[in-house]
Design a protein around this motif. Structure first.
Motif, mmCIF file in Angstrom:
data_model
loop_
_atom_site.group_PDB
_atom_site.id
_atom_site.type_symbol
_atom_site.label_atom_id
_atom_site.label_comp_id
_atom_site.label_asym_id
_atom_site.label_seq_id
_atom_site.Cartn_x
_atom_site.Cartn_y
_atom_site.Cartn_z
ATOM 1 N N PRO A 55 41.456 36.570 30.390
ATOM 2 C CA PRO A 55 41.923 37.551 31.376
ATOM 3 C C PRO A 55 41.157 37.364 32.689
ATOM 4 O O PRO A 55 40.161 36.647 32.737
ATOM 5 C CB PRO A 55 41.578 38.887 30.726
ATOM 6 C CG PRO A 55 40.413 38.576 29.851
ATOM 7 C CD PRO A 55 40.628 37.174 29.362
ATOM 8 N N TYR A 56 41.611 37.989 33.740
ATOM 9 C CA TYR A 56 40.916 37.885 35.018
ATOM 10 C C TYR A 56 40.596 39.271 35.559
ATOM 11 O O TYR A 56 41.173 40.271 35.155
ATOM 12 C CB TYR A 56 41.731 37.080 36.030
ATOM 13 C CG TYR A 56 43.053 37.704 36.402
ATOM 14 C CD1 TYR A 56 43.142 38.587 37.468
ATOM 15 C CD2 TYR A 56 44.197 37.421 35.681
ATOM 16 C CE1 TYR A 56 44.351 39.168 37.810
ATOM 17 C CE2 TYR A 56 45.410 37.984 36.012
ATOM 18 C CZ TYR A 56 45.475 38.860 37.079
ATOM 19 O OH TYR A 56 46.662 39.425 37.413
ATOM 20 N N LEU A 107 31.511 36.387 41.766
ATOM 21 C CA LEU A 107 30.529 35.342 41.481
ATOM 22 C C LEU A 107 30.931 34.444 40.310
ATOM 23 O O LEU A 107 30.230 33.498 39.995
ATOM 24 C CB LEU A 107 29.160 35.968 41.198
ATOM 25 C CG LEU A 107 28.559 36.742 42.378
ATOM 26 C CD1 LEU A 107 27.251 37.397 41.966
ATOM 27 C CD2 LEU A 107 28.338 35.832 43.564
ATOM 28 N N LEU A 108 32.026 34.751 39.644
ATOM 29 C CA LEU A 108 32.494 33.954 38.509
ATOM 30 C C LEU A 108 33.900 33.436 38.812
ATOM 31 O O LEU A 108 34.890 34.020 38.403
ATOM 32 C CB LEU A 108 32.505 34.798 37.231
ATOM 33 C CG LEU A 108 31.146 35.339 36.786
ATOM 34 C CD1 LEU A 108 31.324 36.321 35.646
ATOM 35 C CD2 LEU A 108 30.232 34.218 36.369
ATOM 36 N N PRO A 109 34.013 32.328 39.552
ATOM 37 C CA PRO A 109 35.332 31.864 39.989
ATOM 38 C C PRO A 109 36.388 31.723 38.894
ATOM 39 O O PRO A 109 37.545 32.019 39.153
ATOM 40 C CB PRO A 109 35.021 30.506 40.637
ATOM 41 C CG PRO A 109 33.609 30.625 41.049
ATOM 42 C CD PRO A 109 32.933 31.490 40.028
ATOM 43 N N SER A 122 44.244 35.665 39.245
ATOM 44 C CA SER A 122 45.287 35.085 38.397
ATOM 45 C C SER A 122 45.466 33.609 38.754
ATOM 46 O O SER A 122 45.196 33.186 39.876
ATOM 47 C CB SER A 122 46.596 35.842 38.582
ATOM 48 O OG SER A 122 47.009 35.768 39.930
ATOM 49 N N ARG A 123 45.935 32.830 37.821
ATOM 50 C CA ARG A 123 46.140 31.393 38.032
ATOM 51 C C ARG A 123 47.602 31.132 38.380
ATOM 52 O O ARG A 123 48.506 31.753 37.835
ATOM 53 C CB ARG A 123 45.762 30.622 36.773
ATOM 54 C CG ARG A 123 44.303 30.766 36.417
ATOM 55 C CD ARG A 123 43.981 29.978 35.150
ATOM 56 N NE ARG A 123 42.600 30.170 34.780
ATOM 57 C CZ ARG A 123 42.189 30.943 33.777
ATOM 58 N NH1 ARG A 123 43.065 31.575 33.030
ATOM 59 N NH2 ARG A 123 40.907 31.066 33.527
ATOM 60 N N ARG A 139 48.559 25.908 35.090
ATOM 61 C CA ARG A 139 47.585 25.598 34.041
ATOM 62 C C ARG A 139 46.370 24.913 34.634
ATOM 63 O O ARG A 139 46.463 24.187 35.618
ATOM 64 C CB ARG A 139 48.219 24.698 32.995
ATOM 65 C CG ARG A 139 49.338 25.387 32.223
ATOM 66 C CD ARG A 139 49.964 24.457 31.227
ATOM 67 N NE ARG A 139 48.941 24.028 30.261
ATOM 68 C CZ ARG A 139 49.151 23.132 29.330
ATOM 69 N NH1 ARG A 139 50.327 22.558 29.233
ATOM 70 N NH2 ARG A 139 48.204 22.798 28.492
ATOM 71 N N VAL A 140 45.221 25.120 34.004
ATOM 72 C CA VAL A 140 43.979 24.487 34.455
ATOM 73 C C VAL A 140 43.818 23.132 33.782
ATOM 74 O O VAL A 140 43.416 22.162 34.409
ATOM 75 C CB VAL A 140 42.777 25.399 34.144
ATOM 76 C CG1 VAL A 140 41.470 24.720 34.514
ATOM 77 C CG2 VAL A 140 42.919 26.728 34.870
ATOM 78 N N PHE A 141 44.140 23.055 32.514
ATOM 79 C CA PHE A 141 43.977 21.830 31.741
ATOM 80 C C PHE A 141 45.334 21.194 31.451
ATOM 81 O O PHE A 141 46.337 21.889 31.328
ATOM 82 C CB PHE A 141 43.308 22.119 30.390
ATOM 83 C CG PHE A 141 41.903 22.615 30.513
ATOM 84 C CD1 PHE A 141 40.873 21.745 30.820
ATOM 85 C CD2 PHE A 141 41.601 23.946 30.317
ATOM 86 C CE1 PHE A 141 39.580 22.185 30.930
ATOM 87 C CE2 PHE A 141 40.311 24.407 30.419
ATOM 88 C CZ PHE A 141 39.289 23.532 30.729
#
Length: 102
Positions: free
Chosen positions: A29-30, A36-38, A43-44, A47-49
């Motif tokens: 979740p975001y 301080l925690l990018p 929200s994205r 996909r990151v990977f």
């Protein structure tokens, strides 16, 4: 020194669903207040990977097929709204994606 540019090539694997760490990271979740925690601060958009199935080689026509930005890419570069880069070739019976390095 070489008179010709070097060529590199790679084989690629088909994309697959992510598992273990990558799956957990994708479903985190975001919280917009976490400046301080990018990885957790918003929200994205995508996909990151990119996870792959290493048991199945890709035979896609291009190594990369990316969605074009709506206004900044010329139409001759983006066909059908996609930028397609690094076409597939066959080398010794395998699908490879080759490129000259300049």
């Amino acid at each position: 020194v070489t008179p010709l540019p070097a060529m590199m090539h790679q084989t690629r694997f088909v994309e697959a669903a992510c598992a273990t760490f990558a799956e957990a990271f994708e479903h985190q979740p975001y919280n917009h207040d976490l400046k301080l925690l990018p990885p957790l601060d918003g929200s994205r958009n995508a996909r990151v990977f990119t996870c792959v199935d290493r048991g199945q080689q890709s035979t896609a026509d291009f190594a990369f097929s990316l969605e074009c930005p709506p206004t900044t890419t010329p139409e001759d570069v983006c066909q059908g709204g996609r930028l397609q880069h690094t076409p597939r070739h066959t080398y010794l019976g395998d699908s490879v994606y080759a490129m000259f390095l300049a």
